[in-house]
Scaffold this active site. Structure first.
Site, PDB file in Angstrom:
ATOM      1  N   ASP A   1      -6.728  -1.644  -4.360  1.00  0.00           N
ATOM      2  CA  ASP A   1      -7.999  -0.806  -4.350  1.00  0.00           C
ATOM      3  C   ASP A   1      -8.288  -0.164  -4.598  1.00  0.00           C
ATOM      4  O   ASP A   1      -9.630   0.501  -4.623  1.00  0.00           O
ATOM      5  CB  ASP A   1      -7.385  -0.295  -2.071  1.00  0.00           C
ATOM      6  CG  ASP A   1      -6.377  -1.608  -1.681  1.00  0.00           C
ATOM      7  OD1 ASP A   1      -7.210  -2.176  -1.927  1.00  0.00           O
ATOM      8  OD2 ASP A   1      -5.621  -0.725  -1.216  1.00  0.00           O
TER       9      ASP A   1
ATOM     10  N   ASP B   1       0.465  -0.746  -0.387  1.00  0.00           N
ATOM     11  CA  ASP B   1       0.146   0.088  -0.421  1.00  0.00           C
ATOM     12  C   ASP B   1       0.764   1.393   0.371  1.00  0.00           C
ATOM     13  O   ASP B   1       2.080   0.876   0.565  1.00  0.00           O
ATOM     14  CB  ASP B   1      -1.048   0.238   1.143  1.00  0.00           C
ATOM     15  CG  ASP B   1      -1.824  -1.486   1.880  1.00  0.00           C
ATOM     16  OD1 ASP B   1      -2.549  -1.654  -0.181  1.00  0.00           O
ATOM     17  OD2 ASP B   1      -2.265  -1.908   1.874  1.00  0.00           O
TER      18      ASP B   1
END
EC number: 3.4.23.36
Length: 151
Positions: free
Chosen positions: A127, A111
């Site tokens: 995402d 991330d």
């Protein structure tokens, strides 16, 4: 169907390219871009949003496989349906596979994007595709089906 698979493939390629760049240029935990709206921070997540179900990789393998199978089935059955539905499902498929590749290859998800002005989980391109895809499917469910009935 090819167009929708290409949309999913583009999501996967962009997601993996951004993750590769982050992993090879930013140390884990390091922030290289910071402003009041968005930061770029390299993190590893062994769970879902806010690290929920951390370390439960078997759950993510199963849920991703089921999700991908259902999405491909619905895409195949609804190709003549709404663009909101088909684009949404394509984005969901690409996002799911993008994070699945990380889970299989690395045993975590990379991330990097952090919203600064409220408590939001750090996220990645996959995402974003999942979120936008779900939004498109909701638009289809809430609006497009009703519009189809009026015509």
């Amino acid at each position: 169907m090819l167009v929708y698979l290409i949309v999913a493939a583009v999501v996967i390629i962009v997601d993996q390219a951004v993750k590769y760049a982050v992993m090879n240029s930013i140390e884990i935990g390091e922030t290289v871009f910071h402003n009041p709206i968005l930061s770029l921070t390299h993190l590893h997540n062994e769970g879902a949003a806010w690290s929920m179900l951390e370390g439960k990789m078997w759950f993510f393998y199963i849920i991703t496989a089921v999700t991908c199978a259902v999405v491909v089935y619905i895409l195949a059955k609804n190709l003549q349906s709404s663009k909101w539905l088909t684009i949404g499902l394509s984005l969901i498929l690409g996002g799911a596979i993008g994070n699945f590749i990380d889970r299989i290859r690395l045993n975590f998800v990379v991330d990097m994007f952090q919203v600064e002005f409220f408590n939001f989980p750090i996220f990645n391109v996959a995402d974003m595709a999942l979120t936008v895809g779900v939004g498109c499917v909701f638009i289809y469910i809430l609006l497009d089906e009703k519009l189809d009935k009026v015509d």
